[in-house]
Design a protein around this motif. Structure first.
Motif, PDB file in Angstrom:
ATOM      1  N   ARG A  75     -33.149 -34.676 -23.165  1.00 41.89           N
ATOM      2  CA  ARG A  75     -33.721 -35.526 -21.770  1.00 41.89           C
ATOM      3  C   ARG A  75     -35.351 -36.130 -22.306  1.00 41.89           C
ATOM      4  N   GLU A 128     -33.415 -40.952 -20.668  1.00 37.18           N
ATOM      5  CA  GLU A 128     -32.370 -41.184 -21.637  1.00 37.18           C
ATOM      6  C   GLU A 128     -32.300 -39.889 -22.256  1.00 37.18           C
ATOM      7  N   THR A 168     -26.324 -42.347 -21.344  1.00 36.64           N
ATOM      8  CA  THR A 168     -27.944 -43.220 -20.855  1.00 36.64           C
ATOM      9  C   THR A 168     -28.548 -42.417 -22.669  1.00 36.64           C
ATOM     10  N   ARG A 169     -28.893 -43.008 -23.697  1.00 37.50           N
ATOM     11  CA  ARG A 169     -29.150 -42.434 -25.331  1.00 37.50           C
ATOM     12  C   ARG A 169     -29.378 -43.803 -25.514  1.00 37.50           C
TER      13      ARG A 169
END
Length: 150
Positions: free
Chosen positions: A23, A32, A127-128
């Motif tokens: 992350r 993200e 969330t990436r």
């Protein structure tokens, strides 16, 4: 406009239906998920880069088991200080890796703050960054030319 080229190497590590991710904060500070990996140092081989970066970000040692492909991204980064906008071109080399040792831990004082395994079925809800999706397509589809249409 200034130009910047960044070459980086990343690993797709899948074990028992889970993907290893790290992350990192986005430019706006929102956390993200990213693939473990990062920028090459001058004179460094990309194979060595991915092993070094993955160890730094996750605590694991890996064996690189294959080259999945290359992703290229280009965008303009808005004005920074008085230097003006930057035409940023990222070239990301994506490998497949297998964990061979070490213990999962979080990076301290680096570009990421957390490392974790995620079920492959849960990745679409995270969330990436876009590279996670590109890399998973490379891993699943194994295109002969090493790239997936974007």
């Amino acid at each position: 406009m200034r130009e910047k080229l960044r070459v980086a190497a990343y690993a797709v590590c899948v074990r028992d239906g889970q993907l290893l991710l790290a992350r990192s904060p986005a430019p706006d500070g929102t956390p993200e998920w990213v693939l473990p990996g990062g920028g090459m140092e001058h004179g460094e081989d990309p194979h060595d880069t991915v092993m070094r970066e993955l160890a730094e970000e996750t605590g694991y040692r890996i064996e690189v088991t294959g080259l999945l492909g290359v992703d290229s991204s280009r965008h303009t980064v808005p004005r920074r200080n008085l230097r003006g906008p930057v035409d940023h071109h990222g070239v990301r080399i994506v490998y497949e890796g297998r964990v061979t040792g070490g213990e999962l831990r979080n990076e301290i004082g680096g570009s990421t703050d957390l490392a974790a395994w995620h079920d492959l079925t849960a990745v679409p809800e995270l969330t990436r960054i876009r590279l996670v999706d590109v890399a998973l397509r490379l891993w699943r589809e194994r295109p002969a030319n090493g790239r997936v249409p974007t």
